[in-house]
Design a protein around this motif. Structure first.
Motif, PDB file in Angstrom:
ATOM      1  N   GLU A   1       0.822  -1.213   0.000  1.00  0.00           N
ATOM      2  CA  GLU A   1       0.000   0.000   0.000  1.00  0.00           C
ATOM      3  C   GLU A   1       0.854   1.260   0.000  1.00  0.00           C
ATOM      4  O   GLU A   1       0.591   2.207  -0.758  1.00  0.00           O
ATOM      5  N   ALA A   2       1.895   1.275   0.836  1.00  0.00           N
ATOM      6  CA  ALA A   2       2.763   2.459   0.918  1.00  0.00           C
ATOM      7  C   ALA A   2       3.455   2.728  -0.415  1.00  0.00           C
ATOM      8  O   ALA A   2       3.566   3.883  -0.841  1.00  0.00           O
ATOM      9  N   MET A   3       3.914   1.685  -1.086  1.00  0.00           N
ATOM     10  CA  MET A   3       4.574   1.869  -2.378  1.00  0.00           C
ATOM     11  C   MET A   3       3.570   2.273  -3.452  1.00  0.00           C
ATOM     12  O   MET A   3       3.881   3.095  -4.318  1.00  0.00           O
ATOM     13  N   ALA A   4       2.360   1.732  -3.397  1.00  0.00           N
ATOM     14  CA  ALA A   4       1.327   2.098  -4.361  1.00  0.00           C
ATOM     15  C   ALA A   4       0.995   3.584  -4.261  1.00  0.00           C
ATOM     16  O   ALA A   4       0.678   4.221  -5.271  1.00  0.00           O
ATOM     17  N   GLU A   5       1.083   4.141  -3.064  1.00  0.00           N
ATOM     18  CA  GLU A   5       0.809   5.574  -2.880  1.00  0.00           C
ATOM     19  C   GLU A   5       1.755   6.449  -3.687  1.00  0.00           C
ATOM     20  O   GLU A   5       1.409   7.566  -4.043  1.00  0.00           O
ATOM     21  N   VAL A   6       2.960   5.938  -3.982  1.00  0.00           N
ATOM     22  CA  VAL A   6       3.929   6.707  -4.770  1.00  0.00           C
ATOM     23  C   VAL A   6       4.059   6.156  -6.192  1.00  0.00           C
ATOM     24  O   VAL A   6       5.015   6.461  -6.902  1.00  0.00           O
ATOM     25  N   GLY A   7       3.097   5.330  -6.590  1.00  0.00           N
ATOM     26  CA  GLY A   7       3.039   4.853  -7.966  1.00  0.00           C
ATOM     27  C   GLY A   7       3.925   3.667  -8.290  1.00  0.00           C
ATOM     28  O   GLY A   7       4.224   3.423  -9.460  1.00  0.00           O
ATOM     29  N   ILE A   8       4.360   2.932  -7.276  1.00  0.00           N
ATOM     30  CA  ILE A   8       5.222   1.767  -7.512  1.00  0.00           C
ATOM     31  C   ILE A   8       4.472   0.518  -7.064  1.00  0.00           C
ATOM     32  O   ILE A   8       4.049   0.416  -5.913  1.00  0.00           O
TER      33      ILE A   8
ATOM     34  N   ALA B   1       3.051   4.537  10.074  1.00  0.00           N
ATOM     35  CA  ALA B   1       4.410   4.184  10.495  1.00  0.00           C
ATOM     36  C   ALA B   1       5.270   3.726   9.321  1.00  0.00           C
ATOM     37  O   ALA B   1       6.499   3.875   9.350  1.00  0.00           O
ATOM     38  N   VAL B   2       4.642   3.167   8.289  1.00  0.00           N
ATOM     39  CA  VAL B   2       5.395   2.622   7.158  1.00  0.00           C
ATOM     40  C   VAL B   2       5.812   3.722   6.170  1.00  0.00           C
ATOM     41  O   VAL B   2       6.869   3.620   5.541  1.00  0.00           O
ATOM     42  N   ARG B   3       5.035   4.771   6.051  1.00  0.00           N
ATOM     43  CA  ARG B   3       5.394   5.843   5.100  1.00  0.00           C
ATOM     44  C   ARG B   3       6.786   6.420   5.359  1.00  0.00           C
ATOM     45  O   ARG B   3       7.567   6.583   4.411  1.00  0.00           O
ATOM     46  N   PRO B   4       7.146   6.758   6.615  1.00  0.00           N
ATOM     47  CA  PRO B   4       8.507   7.278   6.829  1.00  0.00           C
ATOM     48  C   PRO B   4       9.602   6.259   6.515  1.00  0.00           C
ATOM     49  O   PRO B   4      10.679   6.638   6.051  1.00  0.00           O
TER      50      PRO B   4
END
Length: 131
Positions: free
Chosen positions: A52-59, A112-115
């Protein structure tokens, strides 16, 4: 970069940090770098919060599968980046090793995962610049 380098990212479960790092390196370096990732005790699937965190930045790393660390993966790599795998990672002279102290996203929420994701991006950018 003129020659293609091979970079191996290693963490314990190959489900979070190493997968996010591999995703960033593929995204930022394209085909200039061969990207491998593995774990000393891989999980059955990738951490969905890391996905999910990577999908937020298009990966998109959703299709990746955790893999067991092998001697051959280390031997074919120019750079081995470890993230908490400790002594489980084999050492070969002539291979460049880096140990990245990063929080483990396992069991963490997206906040917590975004940072962690962003810290990995910064480290991958520095790695690319050093190749």
């Amino acid at each position: 970069m003129t020659d293609q380098h091979t970079v191996l990212f290693v963490c314990v479960h190959n489900a979070g940090r190493s997968q996010m790092a591999a995703g960033w390196l593929r995204h930022l370096a394209g085909d200039r770098v061969e990207v491998l990732s593995a774990g000393s005790a891989p999980k059955d699937s990738i951490n969905p919060v890391a996905v999910e965190a990577m999908a937020e930045v298009g990966i998109d790393i959703a299709g990746e599968q955790p893999k067991l660390l092998s001697d051959s993966a280390v031997q074919q790599s120019d750079v081995v980046v470890t993230m908490g795998c400790g002594d489980a990672c084999p050492f070969y002279p002539g291979t460049r090793y880096e140990d990245w102290a990063l929080d483990d996203p396992a069991g963490q929420g997206i906040e917590a995962v975004r940072p962690i994701r962003d810290e990995i991006k910064a480290r991958v950018e520095a790695l690319i610049a050093s190749l």
